[in-house]
Design a protein around this motif. Structure first.
Motif, PDB file in Angstrom:
ATOM      1  N   ALA A   9       0.808  -1.221   0.000  1.00 14.04           N
ATOM      2  CA  ALA A   9       0.000   0.000   0.000  1.00 14.04           C
ATOM      3  C   ALA A   9       0.839   1.269   0.000  1.00 14.04           C
ATOM      4  N   ALA A  10       2.008   1.217   0.617  1.00 15.10           N
ATOM      5  CA  ALA A  10       2.754   2.458   0.815  1.00 15.10           C
ATOM      6  C   ALA A  10       4.225   2.391   0.412  1.00 15.10           C
ATOM      7  N   CYS A  11       4.902   1.332   0.751  1.00 19.52           N
ATOM      8  CA  CYS A  11       6.361   1.285   0.596  1.00 19.52           C
ATOM      9  C   CYS A  11       6.813   1.007  -0.830  1.00 19.52           C
ATOM     10  N   THR A  12       5.991   0.246  -1.555  1.00 18.84           N
ATOM     11  CA  THR A  12       6.395  -0.175  -2.900  1.00 18.84           C
ATOM     12  C   THR A  12       6.600   1.003  -3.850  1.00 18.84           C
ATOM     13  N   ALA A  13       5.969   2.127  -3.580  1.00 18.88           N
ATOM     14  CA  ALA A  13       6.123   3.295  -4.453  1.00 18.88           C
ATOM     15  C   ALA A  13       7.596   3.672  -4.617  1.00 18.88           C
ATOM     16  N   CYS A  14       8.353   3.568  -3.562  1.00 23.42           N
ATOM     17  CA  CYS A  14       9.781   3.901  -3.631  1.00 23.42           C
ATOM     18  C   CYS A  14      10.663   2.650  -3.571  1.00 23.42           C
ATOM     19  N   HIS A  15      10.335   1.710  -2.686  1.00 23.21           N
ATOM     20  CA  HIS A  15      11.176   0.531  -2.500  1.00 23.21           C
ATOM     21  C   HIS A  15      10.937  -0.536  -3.564  1.00 23.21           C
ATOM     22  N   GLY A  16       9.975  -0.298  -4.440  1.00 17.47           N
ATOM     23  CA  GLY A  16       9.763  -1.194  -5.566  1.00 17.47           C
ATOM     24  C   GLY A  16      10.492  -0.728  -6.811  1.00 17.47           C
ATOM     25  N   THR A  17      10.875   0.546  -6.827  1.00 15.16           N
ATOM     26  CA  THR A  17      11.486   1.125  -8.029  1.00 15.16           C
ATOM     27  C   THR A  17      12.833   1.799  -7.780  1.00 15.16           C
ATOM     28  N   GLY A  18      13.161   2.084  -6.533  1.00 17.44           N
ATOM     29  CA  GLY A  18      14.428   2.745  -6.222  1.00 17.44           C
ATOM     30  C   GLY A  18      14.375   4.252  -6.302  1.00 17.44           C
ATOM     31  N   VAL A  19      13.184   4.830  -6.197  1.00 19.16           N
ATOM     32  CA  VAL A  19      13.026   6.282  -6.239  1.00 19.16           C
ATOM     33  C   VAL A  19      13.917   6.943  -5.181  1.00 19.16           C
ATOM     34  N   ALA A  20      14.608   7.981  -5.586  1.00 16.17           N
ATOM     35  CA  ALA A  20      15.442   8.798  -4.692  1.00 16.17           C
ATOM     36  C   ALA A  20      16.465   7.971  -3.902  1.00 16.17           C
ATOM     37  N   GLY A  21      16.915   6.875  -4.501  1.00 20.60           N
ATOM     38  CA  GLY A  21      17.945   6.062  -3.860  1.00 20.60           C
ATOM     39  C   GLY A  21      17.435   5.045  -2.863  1.00 20.60           C
TER      40      GLY A  21
END
Length: 79
Positions: A9-21
């Motif tokens: 729901a929340a973490c995959t937005a960044c931790h699924g793609t590597g956004v902002a490191g």
């Protein structure tokens, strides 16, 4: 909510793609030095924010227990 539910729901937005490191879940090499710091540090970073990640990440309505479960879920899937 379970760690997997919070991650999806929340973490995959960044931790699924590597956004902002953000370390991508499943990338053992990226996670290893973070995991070495221990769960207390990882959970503190998730709660208070760290580098580009804002406090509580993208889950402003998550309880402390839910954040910890999400961190545990990512760690378990990134070793």
């Amino acid at each position: 909510r379970s760690g997997e539910e919070v991650y999806n729901a929340a973490c995959t937005a960044c931790h699924g793609t590597g956004v902002a490191g953000a370390p991508v879940q499943g990338d053992a090499a990226a996670w290893a030095p973070r995991i070495e710091k221990g769960m207390a540090t990882l959970t503190e970073h998730a709660s208070n924010g760290f580098q580009a990640m804002p406090p509580r990440g993208a889950c402003g309505n998550c309880s402390d227990e839910e954040l910890e479960a999400a961190v545990q879920y990512m760690v378990e899937n990134s070793q």
